[in-house]
Design a protein around this motif. Structure first.
Motif, PDB file in Angstrom:
ATOM      1  N   LEU A 218       1.090  -9.183   4.782  1.00  0.00           N
ATOM      2  CA  LEU A 218       1.818 -10.309   4.189  1.00  0.00           C
ATOM      3  C   LEU A 218       3.180  -9.878   3.671  1.00  0.00           C
ATOM      4  O   LEU A 218       3.315  -8.790   3.114  1.00  0.00           O
ATOM      5  CB  LEU A 218       0.952 -10.839   3.030  1.00  0.00           C
ATOM      6  CG  LEU A 218       1.412 -12.016   2.183  1.00  0.00           C
ATOM      7  CD1 LEU A 218       0.201 -12.837   1.728  1.00  0.00           C
ATOM      8  CD2 LEU A 218       2.237 -11.585   0.990  1.00  0.00           C
ATOM      9  N   ILE A 219       4.192 -10.726   3.876  1.00  0.00           N
ATOM     10  CA  ILE A 219       5.481 -10.513   3.219  1.00  0.00           C
ATOM     11  C   ILE A 219       5.665 -11.616   2.163  1.00  0.00           C
ATOM     12  O   ILE A 219       5.532 -12.804   2.476  1.00  0.00           O
ATOM     13  CB  ILE A 219       6.663 -10.475   4.214  1.00  0.00           C
ATOM     14  CG1 ILE A 219       7.982 -10.308   3.462  1.00  0.00           C
ATOM     15  CG2 ILE A 219       6.688 -11.671   5.161  1.00  0.00           C
ATOM     16  CD1 ILE A 219       9.189  -9.995   4.330  1.00  0.00           C
ATOM     17  N   ALA A 220       5.915 -11.160   0.936  1.00  0.00           N
ATOM     18  CA  ALA A 220       6.172 -12.104  -0.163  1.00  0.00           C
ATOM     19  C   ALA A 220       7.662 -12.010  -0.498  1.00  0.00           C
ATOM     20  O   ALA A 220       8.489 -12.623   0.171  1.00  0.00           O
ATOM     21  CB  ALA A 220       5.261 -11.775  -1.342  1.00  0.00           C
ATOM     22  N   THR A 221       8.027 -11.191  -1.472  1.00  0.00           N
ATOM     23  CA  THR A 221       9.453 -11.058  -1.823  1.00  0.00           C
ATOM     24  C   THR A 221      10.201 -10.135  -0.864  1.00  0.00           C
ATOM     25  O   THR A 221      11.431 -10.097  -0.868  1.00  0.00           O
ATOM     26  CB  THR A 221       9.614 -10.481  -3.233  1.00  0.00           C
ATOM     27  OG1 THR A 221       9.112  -9.139  -3.243  1.00  0.00           O
ATOM     28  CG2 THR A 221       8.866 -11.311  -4.273  1.00  0.00           C
ATOM     29  N   GLY A 222       9.455  -9.342  -0.094  1.00  0.00           N
ATOM     30  CA  GLY A 222      10.086  -8.446   0.877  1.00  0.00           C
ATOM     31  C   GLY A 222      10.377  -7.059   0.342  1.00  0.00           C
ATOM     32  O   GLY A 222      10.804  -6.177   1.090  1.00  0.00           O
ATOM     33  N   GLY A 223      10.124  -6.843  -0.938  1.00  0.00           N
ATOM     34  CA  GLY A 223      10.458  -5.553  -1.546  1.00  0.00           C
ATOM     35  C   GLY A 223       9.694  -4.382  -0.933  1.00  0.00           C
ATOM     36  O   GLY A 223      10.272  -3.312  -0.690  1.00  0.00           O
ATOM     37  N   THR A 224       8.415  -4.585  -0.677  1.00  0.00           N
ATOM     38  CA  THR A 224       7.581  -3.512  -0.118  1.00  0.00           C
ATOM     39  C   THR A 224       8.074  -3.105   1.265  1.00  0.00           C
ATOM     40  O   THR A 224       8.241  -1.918   1.561  1.00  0.00           O
ATOM     41  CB  THR A 224       6.109  -3.989  -0.010  1.00  0.00           C
ATOM     42  OG1 THR A 224       5.720  -4.568  -1.257  1.00  0.00           O
ATOM     43  CG2 THR A 224       5.189  -2.852   0.337  1.00  0.00           C
ATOM     44  N   ALA A 225       8.314  -4.108   2.095  1.00  0.00           N
ATOM     45  CA  ALA A 225       8.755  -3.818   3.465  1.00  0.00           C
ATOM     46  C   ALA A 225      10.170  -3.241   3.472  1.00  0.00           C
ATOM     47  O   ALA A 225      10.483  -2.363   4.284  1.00  0.00           O
ATOM     48  CB  ALA A 225       8.685  -5.093   4.314  1.00  0.00           C
ATOM     49  N   ALA A 226      11.024  -3.707   2.556  1.00  0.00           N
ATOM     50  CA  ALA A 226      12.402  -3.188   2.497  1.00  0.00           C
ATOM     51  C   ALA A 226      12.389  -1.711   2.119  1.00  0.00           C
ATOM     52  O   ALA A 226      13.133  -0.907   2.694  1.00  0.00           O
ATOM     53  CB  ALA A 226      13.228  -4.002   1.504  1.00  0.00           C
ATOM     54  N   ALA A 227      11.524  -1.343   1.166  1.00  0.00           N
ATOM     55  CA  ALA A 227      11.412   0.070   0.774  1.00  0.00           C
ATOM     56  C   ALA A 227      10.889   0.897   1.947  1.00  0.00           C
ATOM     57  O   ALA A 227      11.336   2.029   2.179  1.00  0.00           O
ATOM     58  CB  ALA A 227      10.481   0.208  -0.426  1.00  0.00           C
ATOM     59  N   THR A 228       9.958   0.326   2.706  1.00  0.00           N
ATOM     60  CA  THR A 228       9.407   1.018   3.873  1.00  0.00           C
ATOM     61  C   THR A 228      10.483   1.212   4.943  1.00  0.00           C
ATOM     62  O   THR A 228      10.605   2.298   5.520  1.00  0.00           O
ATOM     63  CB  THR A 228       8.213   0.220   4.444  1.00  0.00           C
ATOM     64  OG1 THR A 228       7.246   0.043   3.399  1.00  0.00           O
ATOM     65  CG2 THR A 228       7.573   0.924   5.618  1.00  0.00           C
TER      66      THR A 228
END
Ligand code: AMP
Length: 178
Positions: free
Chosen positions: A125-135
């Motif tokens: 899941l993408i919510a605010t995108g912070g996790t994926a952006a850090a990745t």
């Protein structure tokens, strides 16, 4: 909307106020426990990357491991992980990020993706995108290319895509409101 997409959407369970008040948690367990639907979900994502010479699928802890490893198998690609701090045994790079509910850090092995390799980042899941952006930041730090970030669920109303620019984003299901 295709019947498959409708069936996948119907297999996502909303859990209000988890893990804290005000959050509606999208529970993917009913989807995973349905063999044909789980397979269909992976097939839909894999279709996008067929022939795209993906070297590695990078799964985000922890539900990204489930979809990411199945996707890697389907694509004939390798699978690597980003994890919460202190879990990876070898040398790591780290990046901090903000969650929809809190703040955290992710780590990656320094050899998780090869320089100049082509990587798909996978999470449930993408919510605010912070996790994926850090990745994505970690992938770039290692000199690899983020071909796309793939999710089963996108909470579109939180506009996580904006945080991932210039990277491409694909999601199977979009939610325009909670
Ligand atoms: P974000 O960094 O805000 O895009 O948050 C994405 C990460 O948090 C993913 O790894 C998700 O599994 C998890 N997450 C955030 N919000 C939810 C939610 N409403 N339901 C389920 N998981 C969530």
């Amino acid at each position: 909307m295709s019947d498959d997409i409708t069936s996948i959407r119907n297999a996502i369970r909303d859990i209000p106020d988890f893990p804290k008040p005000g959050i509606i948690f999208k529970d993917i367990m009913p989807l995973l426990s349905n063999g044909p639907l789980f397979g269909k979900t992976i097939d839909l994502i894999a279709e996008r990357y067929r022939g795209q010479k993906i070297d590695t699928v990078l799964g985000i802890e922890s539900r990204g491991f489930i979809f990411g490893s199945a996707l890697a198998y389907k694509l004939g690609a390798g699978f690597s992980v980003v994890r919460k701090p202190g879990k990876l045994p070898y040398d790591t790079h780290s990046a901090s990020y903000e969650l929809e509910y809190g703040k955290d850090t992710l780590e990656i092995h320094v050899d998780a993706v090869a320089p100049n390799s082509r990587v798909v980042i996978a999470d449930d899941l993408i919510a605010t995108g912070g996790t994926a952006a850090a990745t994505a930041e970690l992938v770039s730090k290692l000199g690899a290319t983020v071909v796309e970030c793939a999710f089963v669920i996108e909470l579109s109303f939180l506009n996580g895509r904006a945080k991932l620019v210039p990277h491409k984003v694909f999601s199977v299901l979009q939610y325009d409101s909670e």
